[in-house]
Design a protein around this motif. Structure first.
Motif, PDB file in Angstrom:
ATOM      1  N   SER A  22      -5.339   2.913  -7.758  1.00 47.68           N
ATOM      2  CA  SER A  22      -5.040   1.564  -7.235  1.00 47.68           C
ATOM      3  C   SER A  22      -5.011   1.600  -5.713  1.00 47.68           C
ATOM      4  CB  SER A  22      -3.681   1.044  -7.707  1.00 47.68           C
ATOM      5  OG  SER A  22      -3.317   1.589  -8.900  1.00 47.68           O
ATOM      6  N   HIS A  23      -4.418   2.672  -5.151  1.00 49.83           N
ATOM      7  CA  HIS A  23      -4.352   2.777  -3.700  1.00 49.83           C
ATOM      8  C   HIS A  23      -5.757   2.950  -3.105  1.00 49.83           C
ATOM      9  CE1 HIS A  23      -3.794   4.893   0.182  1.00 49.83           C
ATOM     10  NE2 HIS A  23      -2.857   3.973   0.336  1.00 49.83           N
ATOM     11  N   ARG A  24      -6.537   3.817  -3.742  1.00 51.15           N
ATOM     12  CA  ARG A  24      -7.897   4.072  -3.262  1.00 51.15           C
ATOM     13  C   ARG A  24      -8.703   2.770  -3.246  1.00 51.15           C
ATOM     14  NH1 ARG A  24      -7.896   9.002  -5.159  1.00 51.15           N
ATOM     15  NH2 ARG A  24      -8.151   8.313  -7.295  1.00 51.15           N
ATOM     16  N   SER A  49       6.515  -2.432  19.843  1.00 51.80           N
ATOM     17  CA  SER A  49       7.447  -1.378  20.252  1.00 51.80           C
ATOM     18  C   SER A  49       6.727  -0.265  21.000  1.00 51.80           C
ATOM     19  CB  SER A  49       8.134  -0.790  19.016  1.00 51.80           C
ATOM     20  OG  SER A  49       8.763  -1.820  18.302  1.00 51.80           O
ATOM     21  N   GLN A  50       5.535   0.119  20.487  1.00 52.34           N
ATOM     22  CA  GLN A  50       4.816   1.223  21.136  1.00 52.34           C
ATOM     23  C   GLN A  50       4.378   0.815  22.538  1.00 52.34           C
ATOM     24  OE1 GLN A  50       4.275   4.484  19.152  1.00 52.34           O
ATOM     25  NE2 GLN A  50       4.613   4.780  21.307  1.00 52.34           N
ATOM     26  N   LEU A  51       3.921  -0.417  22.692  1.00 56.94           N
ATOM     27  CA  LEU A  51       3.503  -0.885  24.017  1.00 56.94           C
ATOM     28  C   LEU A  51       4.698  -0.903  24.981  1.00 56.94           C
ATOM     29  CD1 LEU A  51       1.456  -2.080  25.982  1.00 56.94           C
ATOM     30  CD2 LEU A  51       1.826  -4.336  24.961  1.00 56.94           C
ATOM     31  N   PRO A  65       7.247   8.390  19.720  1.00 46.73           N
ATOM     32  CA  PRO A  65       6.737   7.746  18.503  1.00 46.73           C
ATOM     33  C   PRO A  65       7.708   6.669  18.030  1.00 46.73           C
ATOM     34  CG  PRO A  65       7.632   9.922  17.985  1.00 46.73           C
ATOM     35  CD  PRO A  65       7.710   9.772  19.484  1.00 46.73           C
ATOM     36  N   ILE A  66       7.191   5.470  17.797  1.00 46.52           N
ATOM     37  CA  ILE A  66       8.102   4.380  17.388  1.00 46.52           C
ATOM     38  C   ILE A  66       8.371   4.443  15.880  1.00 46.52           C
ATOM     39  CG2 ILE A  66       7.548   2.877  19.336  1.00 46.52           C
ATOM     40  CD1 ILE A  66       5.982   2.088  16.054  1.00 46.52           C
ATOM     41  N   THR A  67       7.673   5.359  15.221  1.00 45.29           N
ATOM     42  CA  THR A  67       7.967   5.647  13.812  1.00 45.29           C
ATOM     43  C   THR A  67       8.418   7.112  13.753  1.00 45.29           C
ATOM     44  OG1 THR A  67       5.570   6.010  13.736  1.00 45.29           O
ATOM     45  CG2 THR A  67       6.397   4.022  12.675  1.00 45.29           C
ATOM     46  N   LEU A  86       0.817  -1.218   0.000  1.00 46.85           N
ATOM     47  CA  LEU A  86       0.000   0.000   0.000  1.00 46.85           C
ATOM     48  C   LEU A  86       0.852   1.269   0.000  1.00 46.85           C
ATOM     49  CD1 LEU A  86      -2.784  -0.993   2.534  1.00 46.85           C
ATOM     50  CD2 LEU A  86      -3.161  -0.240   0.189  1.00 46.85           C
ATOM     51  N   LEU A  87       1.961   1.220   0.750  1.00 47.91           N
ATOM     52  CA  LEU A  87       2.789   2.431   0.861  1.00 47.91           C
ATOM     53  C   LEU A  87       3.381   2.846  -0.486  1.00 47.91           C
ATOM     54  CD1 LEU A  87       4.952   2.267   4.114  1.00 47.91           C
ATOM     55  CD2 LEU A  87       3.358   4.056   3.420  1.00 47.91           C
ATOM     56  N   ASN A  88       3.574   1.847  -1.372  1.00 52.99           N
ATOM     57  CA  ASN A  88       4.160   2.143  -2.680  1.00 52.99           C
ATOM     58  C   ASN A  88       3.100   2.344  -3.762  1.00 52.99           C
ATOM     59  OD1 ASN A  88       6.836   1.905  -1.784  1.00 52.99           O
ATOM     60  ND2 ASN A  88       6.654  -0.329  -1.832  1.00 52.99           N
TER      61      ASN A  88
HETATM   62  C1  HEM Z   1       1.533   1.675  17.319  1.00 50.62           C
HETATM   63  C2  HEM Z   1       1.425   0.967  16.220  1.00 50.62           C
HETATM   64  C3  HEM Z   1       1.603   1.512  14.818  1.00 50.62           C
HETATM   65  C4  HEM Z   1       2.245   2.622  14.371  1.00 50.62           C
HETATM   66  C5  HEM Z   1       2.980   3.693  15.189  1.00 50.62           C
HETATM   67  C6  HEM Z   1       2.091   2.661  12.913  1.00 50.62           C
HETATM   68  C7  HEM Z   1       2.600   3.659  12.084  1.00 50.62           C
HETATM   69  C8  HEM Z   1       2.347   3.761  10.734  1.00 50.62           C
HETATM   70  C9  HEM Z   1       2.758   4.864   9.894  1.00 50.62           C
HETATM   71  C10 HEM Z   1       3.578   6.073  10.354  1.00 50.62           C
HETATM   72  C11 HEM Z   1       2.310   4.617   8.638  1.00 50.62           C
HETATM   73  C12 HEM Z   1       2.454   5.532   7.420  1.00 50.62           C
HETATM   74  C13 HEM Z   1       3.852   5.583   6.882  1.00 50.62           C
HETATM   75  C14 HEM Z   1       4.012   6.608   5.798  1.00 50.62           C
HETATM   76  O1  HEM Z   1       3.061   7.283   5.382  1.00 50.62           O
HETATM   77  O2  HEM Z   1       5.153   6.764   5.340  1.00 50.62           O
HETATM   78  C15 HEM Z   1       1.627   3.345   8.666  1.00 50.62           C
HETATM   79  C16 HEM Z   1       1.054   2.749   7.565  1.00 50.62           C
HETATM   80  C17 HEM Z   1       0.452   1.509   7.608  1.00 50.62           C
HETATM   81  N1  HEM Z   1       0.191   0.745   8.731  1.00 50.62           N
HETATM   82 FE1  HEM Z   1       0.669   1.213  10.638  1.00 50.62          FE
HETATM   83  N2  HEM Z   1       1.372   1.567  12.531  1.00 50.62           N
HETATM   84  C18 HEM Z   1       1.031   0.846  13.660  1.00 50.62           C
HETATM   85  C19 HEM Z   1       0.270  -0.312  13.706  1.00 50.62           C
HETATM   86  C20 HEM Z   1      -0.297  -0.930  12.620  1.00 50.62           C
HETATM   87  C21 HEM Z   1      -1.142  -2.099  12.675  1.00 50.62           C
HETATM   88  C22 HEM Z   1      -1.601  -2.812  13.950  1.00 50.62           C
HETATM   89  C23 HEM Z   1      -1.444  -2.436  11.378  1.00 50.62           C
HETATM   90  C24 HEM Z   1      -2.289  -3.560  10.841  1.00 50.62           C
HETATM   91  C25 HEM Z   1      -3.405  -3.967  11.386  1.00 50.62           C
HETATM   92  C26 HEM Z   1      -0.801  -1.451  10.512  1.00 50.62           C
HETATM   93  C27 HEM Z   1      -0.875  -1.442   9.145  1.00 50.62           C
HETATM   94  C28 HEM Z   1      -0.435  -0.406   8.331  1.00 50.62           C
HETATM   95  C29 HEM Z   1      -0.605  -0.394   6.889  1.00 50.62           C
HETATM   96  C30 HEM Z   1      -1.263  -1.488   6.050  1.00 50.62           C
HETATM   97  C31 HEM Z   1      -0.043   0.810   6.438  1.00 50.62           C
HETATM   98  C32 HEM Z   1       0.044   1.300   4.997  1.00 50.62           C
HETATM   99  C33 HEM Z   1      -1.124   2.229   4.726  1.00 50.62           C
HETATM  100  C34 HEM Z   1      -1.105   2.838   3.336  1.00 50.62           C
HETATM  101  O3  HEM Z   1      -0.044   2.980   2.733  1.00 50.62           O
HETATM  102  O4  HEM Z   1      -2.191   3.190   2.867  1.00 50.62           O
HETATM  103  N3  HEM Z   1      -0.126  -0.559  11.307  1.00 50.62           N
HETATM  104  N4  HEM Z   1       1.644   2.856   9.955  1.00 50.62           N
END
Ligand code: HEM
Length: 419
Positions: free
Chosen positions: A101-103, A258-260, A297-299, A94-96
């Motif tokens: 297609s993303h929508r 990591s966040q927990l 923030p873990i990211t 999804l990120l790429n």
């Molecule tokens: C504390 C936990 C989490 C954090 C901090 C986090 C953080 C992020 C961030 C920052 C992005 C966007 C990255 C960007 O735009 O460059 C992202 C995207 C995403 N995350 Fe999380 N995430 C977490 C948990 C989860 C969980 C539990 C799932 C699955 C159930 C998940 C699935 C996804 C997916 C599929 C994307 C891609 C979305 C897209 O591109 O449309 N994440 N996450």
């Protein structure tokens, strides 16, 4: 007045944190950048590979911009990943993915991850917590990561996929290996790259028969929902479905782990806040989750590449400019957050927005599931732990990538359970 080209600005230097920058040193380094930005009133910093965007509003602007995309495809071209199972995964990630297609893919997966949809996983999460706690056998000193933070998200994702809990360790392993597709240092190692390719194949071999079985025998899980999902009359192909589930697996395990770990570490360092939380968990558990997500923030970084020239705040950013969007500094932006340097779970987060889960079309798909797990874990601990402290220096991972904790030794005083 015409805008100033980015390369003509006099910007502070931002050295990418080396392997020794973790824990306290990490905070000192990033707080230094915040101070420097405040003094010179600049919101950008420069390093040899990219420009760091430091404040919340600007970070959000670039995350939401149609002229910026995640630089995944560029990274993989640079490492020669142009075919094979990992390439396939990257192509479907999804990120790429952008535009229609993303929508379409988000439209298919989002209904499975709304606050209402993830509610059905709450009893399972409670059950996993109880089981993991029982396994400790009354120990009052243990590694919180190994005992709870690491197994919980993998067990939860197994439940979300409709897989047996016995498969959770396998899911953890795949998630952690395949997650390294975002780490340029890991990709540069041919051995690591080969292992990641192998793990992607293993995952597909595992999920294929599961999807086939669920077609004939639907369950109460996300895989079943994705099989049935349709977006404007169009269903997912098998390849898309397998990759979407892999996407959820890769995004949803070490992030929540990591966040927990960090939130529990912060609460251990603030015993008065833990006591307050125990007295009013209904209000303070959700606030502790939000404050932990903001404060650590873990990211801390994500990346974007400009696909065309952008003018913003009188600066001209040329096409091809690589940007680092920094959630750490954005979440401490004094224009948005009161007393941003303080960890304080009594603050009401209403009306503030962090960048920990990103922003715009790629805003984290799993936010509701992650927050559900974090809230349940703290509520569970509040009932069972009277007080606790850190028994040994935590082993921090590197903040470049997912900022995790490898071990967090806790010494707890159990709560008196009413007879
Ligand atoms: C504390 C936990 C989490 C954090 C901090 C986090 C953080 C992020 C961030 C920052 C992005 C966007 C990255 C960007 O735009 O460059 C992202 C995207 C995403 N995350 Fe999380 N995430 C977490 C948990 C989860 C969980 C539990 C799932 C699955 C159930 C998940 C699935 C996804 C997916 C599929 C994307 C891609 C979305 C897209 O591109 O449309 N994440 N996450």
């Amino acid at each position: 007045m015409s805008p100033t080209p980015l390369d003509q600005l006099d910007l502070p230097e931002f050295p990418m944190p080396g392997p020794e920058i973790r824990g306290e040193a990490w905070h000192e380094m990033m707080d230094g950048i915040i101070e420097e930005s405040a003094e010179s009133d600049v919101w950008l910093a420069r390093n040899p590979i990219a420009t760091l965007v430091a404040d919340r509003e600007a970070g959000e602007f670039f995350l939401r911009s149609r002229s910026a995309r995640f630089p995944g495809e560029y990274l993989y071209e640079a490492f020669g990943i142009t075919e094979g199972p990992l390439h396939e995964q990257i192509h479907h990630n999804l990120l790429n993915t952008e535009g229609d297609s993303h929508r379409r893919l988000r439209g298919l997966v989002n209904p499975s991850l709304t606050p209402k949809a993830v509610e059905k996983y709450r009893p399972g999460i409670r059950g996993f917590l109880a089981e993991l706690w029982d396994r400790l056998g009354g120990a009052t000193e243990f590694d919180f990561v190994e005992a709870i933070a690491k197994p919980l998200p993998a067990l939860t994702i197994a439940r979300v996929m409709g897989a047996p809990p016995e498969d959770a360790p396998k899911l953890w392993d795949w998630s952690n290996w395949i997650q390294q597709q975002f780490d340029p240092v890991a990709l540069a190692d041919p051995g690591v790259l080969e292992t990641i390719q192998g793990k992607v194949v293993e995952f597909h071999d595992w999920i294929r028969p599961m999807v086939a079985a669920k077609r004939g025998n639907p369950g109460d899980d996300m895989v079943t929902e994705l099989i049935a999902a349709e977006e404007e009359g169009e269903k997912l192909t098998d390849v898309e479905l397998e990759n979407l589930v892999l996407n959820v697996l890769v995004g949803g395990v070490d992030t929540t782990q990591s966040q927990l770990s960090h939130i529990v570490r912060l609460l251990a360092l603030n015993p008065d806040q833990w006591q307050a939380l125990r007295e009013d968990p209904e209000t303070l558990v959700p606030r502790a989750v939000e404050e932990g997500i903001r404060y650590e923030p873990i990211t801390p970084f994500t990346a974007r590449m400009l696909t065309e020239e952008v003018e913003y705040r009188d600066v001209l950013f040329p096409e091809g400019t690589p940007l680092i969007i920094c959630a750490y500094t954005a979440n401490r932006d004094p224009a948005v957050f009161p007393d941003p340097g303080e960890f304080d779970i009594t603050k009401d987060p209403a009306g503030t927005r962090t960048l920990t889960f990103g922003a715009g079309i790629h805003y984290c798909a799993g936010t509701n599931l992650a927050k559900l797990e974090l809230n349940e874990a703290l509520t569970f601990l509040a009932d069972r732990v009277d007080s606790f402290e850190i028994a040994a220096e935590p082993a921090y991972a590197s903040p470049v990538g997912i900022y995790g904790i490898d071990s967090l030794e806790l010494r707890i005083t159990p709560a008196q359970v009413p007879a």
